[in-house]
Design a protein around this motif. Structure first.
Motif, PDB file in Angstrom:
ATOM      1  N   ASN A   1       0.799  -1.226   0.000  1.00 22.35           N
ATOM      2  CA  ASN A   1       0.000   0.000   0.000  1.00 22.35           C
ATOM      3  C   ASN A   1       0.832   1.277   0.000  1.00 22.35           C
ATOM      4  OD1 ASN A   1       0.978  -0.135   2.594  1.00 22.35           O
ATOM      5  ND2 ASN A   1      -1.008  -0.221   3.591  1.00 22.35           N
ATOM      6  N   LEU A   2       2.170   1.160  -0.044  1.00 22.58           N
ATOM      7  CA  LEU A   2       3.005   2.357  -0.078  1.00 22.58           C
ATOM      8  C   LEU A   2       3.962   2.397  -1.274  1.00 22.58           C
ATOM      9  CD1 LEU A   2       4.015   3.176   3.612  1.00 22.58           C
ATOM     10  CD2 LEU A   2       2.481   4.429   2.115  1.00 22.58           C
ATOM     11  N   SER A   3       4.258   1.295  -1.883  1.00 21.24           N
ATOM     12  CA  SER A   3       5.164   1.277  -3.025  1.00 21.24           C
ATOM     13  C   SER A   3       4.458   1.851  -4.244  1.00 21.24           C
ATOM     14  CB  SER A   3       5.597  -0.159  -3.323  1.00 21.24           C
ATOM     15  OG  SER A   3       6.382  -0.211  -4.487  1.00 21.24           O
TER      16      SER A   3
ATOM     17  N   ARG B   1      -5.794  -1.485  -4.485  1.00 20.62           N
ATOM     18  CA  ARG B   1      -5.849  -0.288  -5.332  1.00 20.62           C
ATOM     19  C   ARG B   1      -5.106   0.815  -4.584  1.00 20.62           C
ATOM     20  NH1 ARG B   1      -9.787   0.695  -9.297  1.00 20.62           N
ATOM     21  NH2 ARG B   1     -11.145  -0.813  -8.294  1.00 20.62           N
ATOM     22  N   ALA B   2      -3.819   0.920  -4.853  1.00 23.99           N
ATOM     23  CA  ALA B   2      -2.973   1.856  -4.108  1.00 23.99           C
ATOM     24  C   ALA B   2      -1.913   2.437  -5.021  1.00 23.99           C
ATOM     25  CB  ALA B   2      -2.314   1.142  -2.932  1.00 23.99           C
ATOM     26  N   CYS B   3      -1.480   3.603  -4.671  1.00 27.88           N
ATOM     27  CA  CYS B   3      -0.365   4.287  -5.334  1.00 27.88           C
ATOM     28  C   CYS B   3      -0.555   4.324  -6.850  1.00 27.88           C
ATOM     29  CB  CYS B   3       0.951   3.662  -4.912  1.00 27.88           C
ATOM     30  SG  CYS B   3       1.161   3.704  -3.113  1.00 27.88           S
ATOM     31  N   ALA B   4       0.431   3.884  -7.605  1.00 27.85           N
ATOM     32  CA  ALA B   4       0.419   4.060  -9.060  1.00 27.85           C
ATOM     33  C   ALA B   4       0.005   2.809  -9.829  1.00 27.85           C
ATOM     34  CB  ALA B   4       1.795   4.514  -9.530  1.00 27.85           C
ATOM     35  N   ILE B   5      -0.549   1.824  -9.169  1.00 29.56           N
ATOM     36  CA  ILE B   5      -0.836   0.566  -9.864  1.00 29.56           C
ATOM     37  C   ILE B   5      -1.744   0.762 -11.076  1.00 29.56           C
ATOM     38  CG2 ILE B   5      -2.802  -0.199  -8.471  1.00 29.56           C
ATOM     39  CD1 ILE B   5      -1.221  -3.026  -8.622  1.00 29.56           C
TER      40      ILE B   5
ATOM     41  N   HIS C   1      -8.173  -2.552 -13.986  1.00 27.76           N
ATOM     42  CA  HIS C   1      -9.110  -3.465 -13.327  1.00 27.76           C
ATOM     43  C   HIS C   1     -10.075  -4.083 -14.347  1.00 27.76           C
ATOM     44  CE1 HIS C   1     -11.753  -5.078 -10.243  1.00 27.76           C
ATOM     45  NE2 HIS C   1     -12.766  -4.538 -10.894  1.00 27.76           N
ATOM     46  N   GLY C   2     -10.203  -5.391 -14.289  1.00 22.35           N
ATOM     47  CA  GLY C   2     -11.123  -6.106 -15.165  1.00 22.35           C
ATOM     48  C   GLY C   2     -10.529  -6.500 -16.502  1.00 22.35           C
TER      49      GLY C   2
ATOM     50  N   ALA D   1      -8.615  -4.084  -5.567  1.00 20.89           N
ATOM     51  CA  ALA D   1      -9.539  -4.080  -4.436  1.00 20.89           C
ATOM     52  C   ALA D   1      -9.313  -2.856  -3.563  1.00 20.89           C
ATOM     53  CB  ALA D   1      -9.339  -5.346  -3.614  1.00 20.89           C
ATOM     54  N   ASP D   2     -10.421  -2.320  -3.072  1.00 13.46           N
ATOM     55  CA  ASP D   2     -10.376  -1.176  -2.161  1.00 13.46           C
ATOM     56  C   ASP D   2     -10.416  -1.589  -0.691  1.00 13.46           C
ATOM     57  OD1 ASP D   2     -10.339   1.009  -4.050  1.00 13.46           O
ATOM     58  OD2 ASP D   2     -12.401   0.463  -4.537  1.00 13.46           O
ATOM     59  N   ASN D   3     -10.749  -2.863  -0.433  1.00 13.95           N
ATOM     60  CA  ASN D   3     -10.857  -3.314   0.953  1.00 13.95           C
ATOM     61  C   ASN D   3     -10.693  -4.834   1.024  1.00 13.95           C
ATOM     62  OD1 ASN D   3     -13.503  -4.557   0.463  1.00 13.95           O
ATOM     63  ND2 ASN D   3     -14.269  -2.446   0.376  1.00 13.95           N
TER      64      ASN D   3
END
Length: 182
Positions: A91-93, A113-117, A123-124, A130-132
């Motif tokens: 969640n930080l990279s 779903r974090a940073c620059a992914i 998605h899809g 995922a958000d959670n």
């Protein structure tokens, strides 16, 4: 000094070396992280444990008491090629290199779903984001029970790496940037 727009050069992956041999025999959820437990703040080992509870997992990386690193580069590629699903809870990279490596090897990617992914994967189309915890667990269970969809996402992920993030394009973008400032 002439004011020029900023240039972003995304990571590149050696898609010839990191290739898809299509073995996919193992339906375990793969994760590769060094010091996974102690780097919980950025790799989110706590989330990994929660979302994979009761599921089959394969963890590689130098983490005392949890996992051993791959023995060699060839072994790492074999590990990617024999697993259908790769999970990243980072969640930080900005973009974990292991996600790009797994995508290049044709793994279906499930990631936070974090940073620059989302600058790399969609998605899809070539991953499930995922958000959670609940979404992540749902994506994992779906792919574990739907081999065709896992293979489709993995094939698309490989094509994305080959067409947008291959090592030749990465090198050319750096060369172009260097030439533009001379």
């Amino acid at each position: 000094y002439e004011n020029k727009p900023n240039t972003v050069i995304h990571h590149g992956v050696d898609t010839e070396l990191l290739n898809d041999e299509g073995l996919r025999r193992n339906n375990s959820i793969l994760s590769i992280n060094n010091d996974f437990i102690n780097r919980d703040y950025c790799l989110n080992y706590s989330q990994f444990r929660r979302v994979t509870e009761g599921l089959s997992v394969s963890i590689f990386g130098d983490t005392k008491g949890l996992s051993e690193p791959c023995k060699s580069l060839e072994h790492m590629i074999e590990v990617y090629n024999t697993h259908r699903i790769f999970l990243s809870t980072a969640n930080l990279s900005p973009i974990p290199s292991v996600v790009l490596e797994a995508a290049s090897c044709g793994c279906s990617i499930v990631a936070a779903r974090a940073c620059a992914i989302e600058e790399y994967l969609t998605h899809g189309h070539d991953c499930l984001l995922a958000d959670n915890d609940q979404e992540m667990r749902s994506h994992l269970e779906f792919l574990m029970s739907n081999e065709d969809e896992a293979k489709r996402l993995g094939r698309n992920a490989r094509v994305t790496m080959q067409t947008k993030f291959n090592l030749d394009q990465f090198t050319q973008k750096w060369n172009n940037l260097f030439w533009s400032v001379l």
